[in-house]
Design an enzyme around this catalytic site. Sequence first.
Site, short mmCIF file in Angstrom:
data_model
loop_
_atom_site.label_atom_id
_atom_site.label_comp_id
_atom_site.label_asym_id
_atom_site.label_seq_id
_atom_site.Cartn_x
_atom_site.Cartn_y
_atom_site.Cartn_z
CG ASP A 183 38.84 74.39 6.60
OD1 ASP A 183 39.03 74.10 5.80
OD2 ASP A 183 37.92 74.01 7.27
CG ASP A 199 36.37 79.08 4.58
OD1 ASP A 199 35.71 80.26 4.87
OD2 ASP A 199 36.15 78.79 3.62
CE LYS A 231 40.29 70.50 3.16
NZ LYS A 231 40.21 72.00 3.78
CG ASP A 256 34.79 73.36 9.62
OD1 ASP A 256 35.88 73.58 9.36
OD2 ASP A 256 33.69 72.96 9.69
#
Length: 312
Positions: A26, A28, A221, A246
């Site tokens: 990922d 961000d 996702k 995250d």
Amino acid sequence: MAPLPALITRENFKSFLESFDTVLTDCDGVLWHEDRLIGQAHVTLNTLQALGKKVFFVTNNSTKSRDDYVEKCGRLGFKATKEDILSSAYVLAQYLKQQGFQKKVYVMGMGGIVKELQAEGIQSTGGEPEVYDGGSLSTLMDKMKLDPDVGAVACGFDPYLSYLKVMRAASYLERPGCLFLATNTDERFPVASKGLVYPGTGCVVRCVETVAERPATVMGKPSTKMFSVIQEKNSLDPKRTLMIGDRCNTDILFGKNCGLQTLVVLSGVTTQADLEKWAASDDPEQHALLADYCLTQLDDLLAFLDPKQEQC
């Protein structure tokens, strides 16, 4: 009660590193916050690439095109080509291409979706502000003109969310056979500034779903559609692929849904308190949010990847 994600230590690092050939990460909250690097995330990924690991950048953020992401990666020190980028906007365009879609898409979102649709020769409308300027609802309905060629509605992050846009999207979705697609349903962005919460795409999607009285098909996702697109163009072994994220209800659940190994970093949305709460729960759905491994942030790996980094 379920076990917490394993910490990566010097003792288990070798077996961890040798267990995967491919990394899906990922962006961000893992690599950067807006335009600010998180630690030495770029050095970490570049080192993994130098060790022969294939790295893909997998993001639910639909505001940018893949070309935009290549530029951002280069500016922040990451090594990435267009083929290494997988965004929810790109997956949405690929999905429509696979469906043989020939009509026009109404976009509630930003330029990333429009650009990816254009790249596949798919026409779109929308993608700009539309503001209610007063007057009665009957007057409003007289003014609103619907495009007869629209056969799909695509919802992404849209900071210009308005009553008129929701009305237009729901009206298109009344048409028989009109597709309803969403890039993702992330609740909020993994940034915090002066106590403000930044709403994510989920609020746009839920708003249209409520009025349209039907669910959207989600591209990003934790849907497996993203991995299907990667699999179509690359020969990846899910068991030897590591997903780093995250946000556990998107990134980690995506990894679990696709049979990947998973690593959560605590530099974005998910906290240690979240992990402990889910582990203590009796709910198997919360246990599914727990990753295989955990790090405070991605560059914690540097101490093991390169001993000279240990004192940094």
